[in-house]
Enzyme design. Sequence first.
Site, PDB file in Angstrom:
ATOM      1  N   THR A  35       0.830  -1.214   0.000  1.00 23.48           N
ATOM      2  CA  THR A  35       0.000   0.000   0.000  1.00 23.48           C
ATOM      3  C   THR A  35       0.867   1.268   0.000  1.00 23.48           C
ATOM      4  O   THR A  35       0.332   2.362  -0.071  1.00 23.48           O
ATOM      5  CB  THR A  35      -0.945   0.029   1.234  1.00 23.48           C
ATOM      6  N   ALA A  73       1.585  -2.412   8.400  1.00 20.47           N
ATOM      7  CA  ALA A  73       0.391  -3.147   8.846  1.00 20.47           C
ATOM      8  C   ALA A  73      -0.710  -3.015   7.810  1.00 20.47           C
ATOM      9  O   ALA A  73      -0.709  -2.110   6.981  1.00 20.47           O
ATOM     10  CB  ALA A  73      -0.116  -2.573  10.164  1.00 20.47           C
ATOM     11  N   TYR A 139      -8.932  -6.254  12.917  1.00 23.15           N
ATOM     12  CA  TYR A 139      -7.858  -5.247  12.864  1.00 23.15           C
ATOM     13  C   TYR A 139      -7.448  -4.859  14.286  1.00 23.15           C
ATOM     14  O   TYR A 139      -6.274  -4.954  14.661  1.00 23.15           O
ATOM     15  CB  TYR A 139      -8.339  -4.021  12.066  1.00 23.15           C
ATOM     16  N   PHE A 167      -5.656   7.788  17.573  1.00 23.07           N
ATOM     17  CA  PHE A 167      -7.070   8.006  17.320  1.00 23.07           C
ATOM     18  C   PHE A 167      -7.183   8.407  15.833  1.00 23.07           C
ATOM     19  O   PHE A 167      -6.610   7.718  15.005  1.00 23.07           O
ATOM     20  CB  PHE A 167      -7.670   8.950  18.371  1.00 23.07           C
ATOM     21  N   ARG A 277     -22.651   3.225   9.380  1.00 20.27           N
ATOM     22  CA  ARG A 277     -21.659   2.228   8.957  1.00 20.27           C
ATOM     23  C   ARG A 277     -21.511   1.234  10.108  1.00 20.27           C
ATOM     24  O   ARG A 277     -21.326   1.645  11.256  1.00 20.27           O
ATOM     25  CB  ARG A 277     -20.340   2.942   8.674  1.00 20.27           C
TER      26      ARG A 277
HETATM   27  N1  UFG Z   1     -17.501   8.805   7.783  1.00 20.09           N
HETATM   28  C1  UFG Z   1     -18.513   9.287   6.971  1.00 20.09           C
HETATM   29  N2  UFG Z   1     -18.317   9.249   5.625  1.00 20.09           N
HETATM   30  C2  UFG Z   1     -17.180   8.771   5.052  1.00 20.09           C
HETATM   31  C3  UFG Z   1     -16.145   8.275   5.884  1.00 20.09           C
HETATM   32  C4  UFG Z   1     -16.357   8.307   7.251  1.00 20.09           C
HETATM   33  O1  UFG Z   1     -19.561   9.718   7.452  1.00 20.09           O
HETATM   34  O2  UFG Z   1     -17.075   8.760   3.814  1.00 20.09           O
HETATM   35  C5  UFG Z   1     -17.670   8.856   9.239  1.00 20.09           C
HETATM   36  C6  UFG Z   1     -17.559   7.503   9.912  1.00 20.09           C
HETATM   37  O3  UFG Z   1     -18.805   6.854   9.934  1.00 20.09           O
HETATM   38  C7  UFG Z   1     -17.044   7.911  11.297  1.00 20.09           C
HETATM   39  C8  UFG Z   1     -16.193   9.145  11.025  1.00 20.09           C
HETATM   40  O4  UFG Z   1     -16.616   9.626   9.756  1.00 20.09           O
HETATM   41  O5  UFG Z   1     -18.122   8.279  12.100  1.00 20.09           O
HETATM   42  C9  UFG Z   1     -14.710   8.862  10.980  1.00 20.09           C
HETATM   43  O6  UFG Z   1     -14.496   7.764  10.098  1.00 20.09           O
HETATM   44  P1  UFG Z   1     -13.053   7.339   9.569  1.00 20.09           P
HETATM   45  O7  UFG Z   1     -13.255   6.177   8.656  1.00 20.09           O
HETATM   46  O8  UFG Z   1     -12.337   8.531   9.044  1.00 20.09           O
HETATM   47  O9  UFG Z   1     -12.284   6.898  10.886  1.00 20.09           O
HETATM   48  P2  UFG Z   1     -12.713   5.813  11.989  1.00 20.09           P
HETATM   49  O10 UFG Z   1     -13.085   6.607  13.219  1.00 20.09           O
HETATM   50  O11 UFG Z   1     -13.690   4.830  11.510  1.00 20.09           O
HETATM   51  O12 UFG Z   1     -11.378   5.002  12.121  1.00 20.09           O
HETATM   52  C10 UFG Z   1     -10.288   5.418  12.886  1.00 20.09           C
HETATM   53  C11 UFG Z   1      -9.009   4.898  12.267  1.00 20.09           C
HETATM   54  C12 UFG Z   1      -8.997   3.390  12.291  1.00 20.09           C
HETATM   55  C13 UFG Z   1      -9.210   2.920  13.701  1.00 20.09           C
HETATM   56  C14 UFG Z   1     -10.462   3.533  14.276  1.00 20.09           C
HETATM   57  C15 UFG Z   1     -10.605   3.197  15.717  1.00 20.09           C
HETATM   58  O13 UFG Z   1      -8.907   5.366  10.949  1.00 20.09           O
HETATM   59  O14 UFG Z   1      -7.760   2.914  11.831  1.00 20.09           O
HETATM   60  O15 UFG Z   1     -10.424   4.934  14.181  1.00 20.09           O
HETATM   61  O16 UFG Z   1     -11.898   2.861  15.998  1.00 20.09           O
HETATM   62  F1  UFG Z   1      -9.351   1.582  13.713  1.00 20.09           F
END
Ligand code: UFG
Length: 315
Positions: A35, A73, A139, A167, A277
């Site tokens: 990646t 990773a 993960y 975070f 999601r």
């Molecule tokens: N979201 C949207 N639209 C999108 C993408 C994300 O609404 O197109 C929302 C998600 O539902 C979430 C928030 O934006 O509520 C943040 O989402 P991200 O995917 O940017 O990040 P996450 O909080 O899901 O994930 C992060 C890290 C992961 C880690 C996780 C810990 O990127 O590696 O926190 O729970 F595992």
Amino acid sequence: MKLLVTGGAGYIGSVVTAQLLAADHEVVVVDDMSTGHADAVPAGATLVQGTLRSSARPVLDGGGFDAVLHFAAKSLVGESVQQPGLYWDKNLGETLALLDAMRISGVSRIVFSSTAATYGEPESTPIMETDPTRPTNPYGASKLAIDTCLTSFAALHGLGAVSLRYFNVAGACGPYGERHAVETHLIPNVLAVARGARESVSLFGDDYPTPDGTCIRDYIHVADLAAAHLLALGSCRPGTHEIYNLGSGDGSSVAEVVGVCRAVTGHPIPVVTSPRRTGDPAVLVASSAKIQAALGWKPSRDLHAMVADAWAFLQ
Ligand code: UFG
């Protein structure tokens, strides 16, 4: 110091490599390029292409390395649910190969990229390092297993280890930023709309128990995150494994993030409200009190700076 950076061709690894070089360290990057991008490896670092199973031993043996910073990773939550074996193999399996190579070569310090996903659905907020770890996907489980390995290697082999539980990392540092073939993260997806690469962004759920109904996350600038790695490196003590959360202690909702992206780009950024999601907790905010007290680390860049820097990188 002479340092091995695994995953140094990726987003966070490249930013940390640039900061290590700027601090006059010598850096060898090992990356399997699954990646990563060769042009993301900062000039001045040596790139060895390979997996940790194939390359860690040959690189470390007799190489005179002082420490390892381990970023390599698989890191997509959704993919880990589809292919758990891949995550156990690449994350835990390859890390065991690395730890074995370190032990044999006498390299006794490591800084490891752990994640908020080790905690799972939080019981209380902000999340402390002493809170229960109940990951809700392979993960997070694979990263937690590595943290457990580091604890036992510290106790039994004298390793000096620091795990940093990230975070929501965002932003960019000049030429080093986020370039994922499969992009799932919020800020790059929102900025893709401003760039004209997509029509709208999906907002996953507006009925969460939060003030505006959208999920709250703790965003941290990748440059602040990288600075924590340099402090962590200097703090590795033989026989100990320390775990620190890395966040700002402050949450921003998805709707607030979209608002900041609109302000930075001047683009209206249409949003389509979509179903939740699967697996998204309503609120994930870190307590960073431990690393602030122990290492004097403090984030200095706000959400506006993260979006502005990510936007400049994309231009
Ligand atoms: N979201 C949207 N639209 C999108 C993408 C994300 O609404 O197109 C929302 C998600 O539902 C979430 C928030 O934006 O509520 C943040 O989402 P991200 O995917 O940017 O990040 P996450 O909080 O899901 O994930 C992060 C890290 C992961 C880690 C996780 C810990 O990127 O590696 O926190 O729970 F595992």
